[in-house]
Design an enzyme around this catalytic site. Structure first.
Site, PDB file in Angstrom:
ATOM      1  N   LYS A 182      -7.465  22.842   8.579  1.00 55.07           N
ATOM      2  CA  LYS A 182      -7.540  23.602   9.831  1.00 55.07           C
ATOM      3  C   LYS A 182      -7.447  25.089   9.487  1.00 55.07           C
ATOM      4  CE  LYS A 182      -5.093  19.720  11.885  1.00 55.07           C
ATOM      5  NZ  LYS A 182      -4.904  19.049  10.579  1.00 55.07           N
TER       6      LYS A 182
ATOM      7  N   THR B 152       0.850  -1.180   0.000  1.00 54.83           N
ATOM      8  CA  THR B 152       0.000   0.000   0.000  1.00 54.83           C
ATOM      9  C   THR B 152       0.883   1.226   0.000  1.00 54.83           C
ATOM     10  OG1 THR B 152      -1.689   1.225   1.239  1.00 54.83           O
ATOM     11  CG2 THR B 152      -0.174  -0.100   2.538  1.00 54.83           C
TER      12      THR B 152
ATOM     13  N   GLU C  39      -5.132  -2.270   4.771  1.00 53.06           N
ATOM     14  CA  GLU C  39      -4.767  -2.977   5.993  1.00 53.06           C
ATOM     15  C   GLU C  39      -5.913  -3.791   6.579  1.00 53.06           C
ATOM     16  OE1 GLU C  39      -2.080   0.670   5.730  1.00 53.06           O
ATOM     17  OE2 GLU C  39      -4.131   0.122   5.200  1.00 53.06           O
TER      18      GLU C  39
ATOM     19  N   TRP D  18     -11.986  23.096  12.188  1.00 61.16           N
ATOM     20  CA  TRP D  18     -11.706  21.971  11.303  1.00 61.16           C
ATOM     21  C   TRP D  18     -12.768  21.937  10.217  1.00 61.16           C
ATOM     22  CZ3 TRP D  18      -9.738  16.725  13.578  1.00 61.16           C
ATOM     23  CH2 TRP D  18      -8.514  16.943  14.227  1.00 61.16           C
TER      24      TRP D  18
END
Length: 549
Positions: free
Chosen positions: A446, A189, A336, A451
């Site tokens: 940010k 990956t 994963e 956020w």
């Protein structure tokens, strides 16, 4: 009171969860179903397919492959690749699905890092391997894969071509039992920095993932993706997380399977029509590519179910797909995680939903699938409430998660900090267990102490009638810390500029969906949005390009 453990009788068979067990039911359920190669017109019955798996096992052992060795495959999506999915791990070797879209130096790195012993390589990739073969430190031999009636001359020494070797091999192989925790597959990956990281999965993990995926794709009344009558065609490369593990499910169920070779819109559309495909899966950019092709305009897509993963499904793309007859859903996972963690969940009364409700439901990241334990945590590792409001990093536990990164213990410890796998995604979970991914931690913008989710901005931009795809990234800003910037592609014949998109976004500000600072500072119209080797939007490259002006 202590629980008494019951020991098996001396003669009892301690059934290991091995990939070979997935083949047991394949032929008995298949009937007349075939496994089709769209690249060369090959068609195999399930009996022929299983025989070919046995022949391949004999070819590999004759080539010197032993238990624990690693066999690499560089191929397009073909029935051959499916045979490798089974034969290689079933003899106790490890299947390395090489990402053929990586740069040559990364291909060399992954093959050396995985310590490949034998390589099965398609004609298209033989020049690459011939060029770098002196750099491959562990490879002992090559087998040529070809779609031609007669294999062309290879630019390096090979043991033979795949079909000729299979034709001369024994038709039966006694696949052994061994530890179900033995490694079956590995692949790499790519992250934002450094070399690709190797993930790996055991037989036990792949079998359990297959069973959970088969349940998930059939247990929802309004989301029957895989049934006896289904025709399956992947549009996710087989080198990428085993094509999301779906080929194992389709084979176990004996479904008709169609493998398109190299992904080209004309080929995919032709196979969709001629083979009567009912179920596929892909990343959003691939579906957009298919829908945007000229040939797609005259095709009725009703009856095609498509599971979207890899990147967020926007409301704009979901609506466009539904309007063309495609029943579209969201799946969530990562390399994963093998990869499945959650999917869309369609309520029993979904048939009565308005288009707006349909779209909103289908873009949700969905409910965790069976056997997945999913939580969200704050920066200090504390669990956050499932109230639909709190946002934190998504962490998971389930039996099919990679146990670490190959040969990289420090990165493995980071992945599994405090006994939970860390996804790197920011999300919220409501009281009905529905997950909504808000952004990647590294992609959250940010700005001015707030956020802002790049995915939320992309989702709103996607609703502009003339926008095809969008990507939003944050760039440093002296006053605000970071500010959002966007690149977009527009539909054929449309004229869109920055002001038009900004004006469209203003209505969401007026309605209270976003604050005014969420409107990107720049909105650049481009011919094509960069993609990674697995078809995802490449935000790392976009960020670099915009920073360079």
């Amino acid at each position: 009171m202590a629980v008494k453990l019951i020991s098996p009788a001396d003669e009892a068979y301690n059934y290991p969860l091995l990939i070979k067990q997935l083949l047991l039911s394949a032929e008995r359920y298949a009937g007349d179903n075939e496994i089709v190669g769209g690249n060369n017109g090959q068609r195999f019955s399930y009996a022929e397919f299983i025989e070919r798996v046995h022949r391949l096992a004999n070819v590999l052992t004759e080539a010197g492959v032993k238990e624990g060795d690693t066999v690499a495959v560089l191929d397009w999506d073909t029935p051959r690749y499916l045979e490798c999915f089974f034969a290689i791990p079933m003899i106790g070797a490890v299947l390395h699905t090489v990402n053929v879209r990586l740069a040559s130096e990364q291909v060399v790195y992954t093959m050396n890092h995985a310590q490949d012993d034998l390589v099965l390589v398609h004609d298209d990739f033989l020049p690459l391997i011939a060029k770098v073969q002196d750099q491959l430190t562990t490879v002992k031999g090559y087998i040529q894969l070809t779609d031609e009636a007669q294999a062309p001359d290879a630019p390096l020494e090979v043991m033979g071509d795949y079909e000729s070797l299979l034709a001369g091999a024994m038709t039966e192989f006694d696949f052994p039992d061994f530890d179900e925790n033995a490694i079956a597959t590995t692949f790499y990956t790519t992250g934002t920095t450094g070399n690709p990281k190797g993930v790996f999965f055991s037989h036990r993990q792949l079998v359990l993932h297959t069973l959970a995926l088969s349940a998930t794709t059939s247990m929802n009344d309004n989301m029957q993706l895989m049934q006896a009558s289904s025709v399956y065609m992947p549009i996710t490369p087989m080198f990428h997380v085993h094509a999301w593990g779906v080929p194992y499910v389709a084979t176990m169920m004996g479904l008709k399977q169609v493998y398109p070779g190299r992904y080209e819109p004309a080929t995919l559309l032709k196979l969709y029509m001629t083979e009567k495909v009912t179920f596929s899966h892909c990343v959003p950019t691939i579906l957009q590519m298919v829908l945007s092709s000229e040939k797609a305009k005259a095709i009725d897509f009703s009856g095609w179910q498509v599971l979207i993963g890899g990147s967020a499904l926007t409301e704009g793309l979901a609506k466009a797909a539904l309007e063309r007859g495609i029943q579209i859903y969201t799946g969530y996972g990562m390399s994963e995680t093998c990869p499945l963690l959650s999917t869309t969940w369609m309520p029993l009364d979904a048939d009565s939903f308005s288009m707006e409700q349909q779209v909103r439901t289908r873009v949700q990241t969905g409910k965790p699938v069976p056997l997945v334990n999913m939580r969200i945590i704050d920066d200090n590792g504390r669990f956050l409430p499932h109230d639909g409001k709190a946002m934190g990093e998504v962490v998971v536990r389930t039996p099919w998660l990679t146990q670490g990164y190959l040969h990289e213990p420090e990165k493995s410890d980071e992945l599994w900090a405090n006994g939970w796998m860390h996804t790197g995604d920011v999300g919220s979970i409501d009281n009905s267990y529905t997950l909504q991914i808000r952004d990647r931690i590294k992609d959250v913008i940010k700005t001015g102490g707030e956020w802002v989710s790049s995915l939320d901005i992309e989702n709103l931009i996607s609703q502009h009638p003339d926008i095809e795809l969008s990507a939003v990234i944050g760039l440093p800003d002296d006053e605000w810390g970071e500010r959002p910037h966007a690149v977009v592609t527009v539909r054929e014949g449309a004229q869109v500029d920055q002001q038009a998109v900004a004006d469209f976004m203003q209505k969401f500000v007026d309605e209270g969906h976003i604050e005014k600072w969420a409107i990107p500072d720049t909105i650049k119209v481009v011919d094509e949005i960069p993609r990674t080797s697995v078809g995802k939007v490449d935000k790392k490259l976009i960020r670099s390009q915009l920073q360079e002006g």
